[in-house]
Scaffold this motif. Sequence first.
Motif, PDB file in Angstrom:
ATOM      1  N   SER A  47       1.017  -1.301  -0.010  1.00  0.00           N
ATOM      2  CA  SER A  47      -0.110   0.094   0.009  1.00  0.00           C
ATOM      3  C   SER A  47       0.780   1.281  -0.120  1.00  0.00           C
ATOM      4  CB  SER A  47      -0.975   0.106   1.266  1.00  0.00           C
ATOM      5  OG  SER A  47      -0.167   0.375   2.357  1.00  0.00           O
ATOM      6  N   THR A 108       0.147   4.687  -9.325  1.00  0.00           N
ATOM      7  CA  THR A 108      -0.783   5.998  -8.583  1.00  0.00           C
ATOM      8  C   THR A 108      -0.580   7.209  -9.425  1.00  0.00           C
ATOM      9  OG1 THR A 108       0.924   6.501  -7.099  1.00  0.00           O
ATOM     10  CG2 THR A 108      -0.616   4.776  -6.271  1.00  0.00           C
ATOM     11  N   VAL A 126      -3.900   8.071  -5.900  1.00  0.00           N
ATOM     12  CA  VAL A 126      -5.043   7.290  -6.092  1.00  0.00           C
ATOM     13  C   VAL A 126      -4.669   6.519  -7.286  1.00  0.00           C
ATOM     14  CG1 VAL A 126      -6.072   9.088  -7.719  1.00  0.00           C
ATOM     15  CG2 VAL A 126      -7.407   7.201  -7.180  1.00  0.00           C
ATOM     16  N   PHE A 128      -6.402   2.934  -9.619  1.00  0.00           N
ATOM     17  CA  PHE A 128      -7.653   2.545  -9.821  1.00  0.00           C
ATOM     18  C   PHE A 128      -7.609   1.632 -11.331  1.00  0.00           C
ATOM     19  CE2 PHE A 128     -12.008   2.527 -11.918  1.00  0.00           C
ATOM     20  CZ  PHE A 128     -12.611   1.756 -10.850  1.00  0.00           C
ATOM     21  N   ASP A 130     -10.388  -1.022 -13.020  1.00  0.00           N
ATOM     22  CA  ASP A 130     -11.598  -1.811 -13.306  1.00  0.00           C
ATOM     23  C   ASP A 130     -11.663  -3.227 -13.835  1.00  0.00           C
ATOM     24  OD1 ASP A 130     -14.733  -2.510 -14.459  1.00  0.00           O
ATOM     25  OD2 ASP A 130     -14.902  -0.993 -12.846  1.00  0.00           O
ATOM     26  N   ASP A 145      -8.884  -6.610 -10.344  1.00  0.00           N
ATOM     27  CA  ASP A 145      -9.643  -5.436  -9.452  1.00  0.00           C
ATOM     28  C   ASP A 145      -8.247  -4.776  -8.811  1.00  0.00           C
ATOM     29  OD1 ASP A 145     -11.355  -3.873  -8.200  1.00  0.00           O
ATOM     30  OD2 ASP A 145     -11.762  -5.709  -6.676  1.00  0.00           O
ATOM     31  N   TYR A 146      -8.347  -3.549  -8.833  1.00  0.00           N
ATOM     32  CA  TYR A 146      -7.163  -2.749  -8.118  1.00  0.00           C
ATOM     33  C   TYR A 146      -7.665  -1.313  -7.793  1.00  0.00           C
ATOM     34  CZ  TYR A 146      -2.954  -0.262  -7.631  1.00  0.00           C
ATOM     35  OH  TYR A 146      -1.717   0.685  -7.440  1.00  0.00           O
ATOM     36  N   LEU A 147      -7.552  -1.014  -6.444  1.00  0.00           N
ATOM     37  CA  LEU A 147      -7.832   0.126  -6.182  1.00  0.00           C
ATOM     38  C   LEU A 147      -6.694   0.592  -4.929  1.00  0.00           C
ATOM     39  CD1 LEU A 147      -9.696   2.728  -5.833  1.00  0.00           C
ATOM     40  CD2 LEU A 147     -10.851   1.445  -3.890  1.00  0.00           C
ATOM     41  N   LEU A 149      -5.735   4.167  -2.458  1.00  0.00           N
ATOM     42  CA  LEU A 149      -6.042   5.143  -2.253  1.00  0.00           C
ATOM     43  C   LEU A 149      -4.899   5.741  -0.716  1.00  0.00           C
ATOM     44  CD1 LEU A 149     -10.066   5.271  -2.204  1.00  0.00           C
ATOM     45  CD2 LEU A 149      -8.309   6.164  -4.221  1.00  0.00           C
ATOM     46  N   LYS A 177      -7.364  -2.279  -2.212  1.00  0.00           N
ATOM     47  CA  LYS A 177      -8.013  -3.329  -2.496  1.00  0.00           C
ATOM     48  C   LYS A 177      -7.871  -4.077  -3.672  1.00  0.00           C
ATOM     49  CE  LYS A 177     -13.199  -4.150  -3.172  1.00  0.00           C
ATOM     50  NZ  LYS A 177     -13.171  -4.496  -4.756  1.00  0.00           N
ATOM     51  N   SER A 211      -7.872  -6.940   0.876  1.00  0.00           N
ATOM     52  CA  SER A 211      -8.169  -5.485   1.141  1.00  0.00           C
ATOM     53  C   SER A 211      -7.405  -5.224   2.450  1.00  0.00           C
ATOM     54  CB  SER A 211      -9.828  -5.189   1.225  1.00  0.00           C
ATOM     55  OG  SER A 211     -10.276  -5.728   2.074  1.00  0.00           O
TER      56      SER A 211
END
Length: 328
Positions: A47, A108, A126, A128, A130, A145-147, A149, A177, A211
């Motif tokens: 992270s 990011t 950030v 992201f 989808d 799936d990638y997020l 923040l 996540k 996550s």
Amino acid sequence: MKKLLLILLIFMTAVSFAAADSMTYSALEDDFKGFSDDMAKALPFASTVGMNWSNAYLGNFPHFGVGLTTGFVTLPADNFESVASQLGVSLPSEFFGLGIGVPLPAYTVDGRLALPVLPLDLGVKVGFLDPSWSEGLTGGAAGVDYLLLGGDVRWGLVKDKGILPAVSIGAGYNYMKGGLLMKNIVGATTLTSVAGHTVSMSSADMVYEWSANVIDVKAQISKNLFILTPSVGLGYSYGFSQAGGGMDANILVDGHTPTPSEISTIESATGMTLDDQSLRILSEVKGGTLRAWAGCSVNLFVLKLDLNAMYNVFSGNLGATLNARIQI
């Protein structure tokens, strides 16, 4: 971002399978819990991608910067492989035979702004992806799936002046996540001893999920040397994570579509999440990691090109990032 997608899609489309046949539920649960424990050590580290700029402190208001960070961190490979082996899936040696763990690409968009009066700067980031983007590129065979923040605040303790380097301390929060979905990769599978029931499927998609909410503290030193700014840093991250996975398929319990009563009984007894189309085995875990990093930026007027290497002291996993930004 296209390179990030390409690496992930090569990984997911390189797997192969044989029929997983029959296994006890407890064996699969143990492997997913081992995967979750590994991820508890790795996710706080993962992270921290982004905002690792070489300048320990931006300076006074109105200094600011904005840019793009790309890179990777490695995740422990053993329990990825244990879960896959249990399900009869063969994972690609190109990603699981490197000896440094599984490379997880990340990116990011990040920025920093110096605040007035106090020697503080604020950072945000950030990233992201989808799942539909990658599913479209593979004809629906795989998805990502990638997020990511995050935000932080740094306090400049010492200004870069004369022979003195810049020194800062900081604290921040990151949310990460992610997941990997591989379509039609698990053969016919039967889970026995599932709260007194048998759960079966003819074929299935394989899913890894994770996550984490991460609190981060850090310290950094940097020195501006004309067109170069080398830096070193040390940080500690503590994460509240959930990780695991499962399968998406037409689920049968004792040879028939499960009733609400059967689903409730199995979920209460095992802790898994189950319906007639999927099952998930997820564990909530906590864990911290100590990391060290070193890097250097090349300063071309307002354009900064920054390369950083990271090391997870607790797990031995590695990471690297490349940042390009406009900084004034």
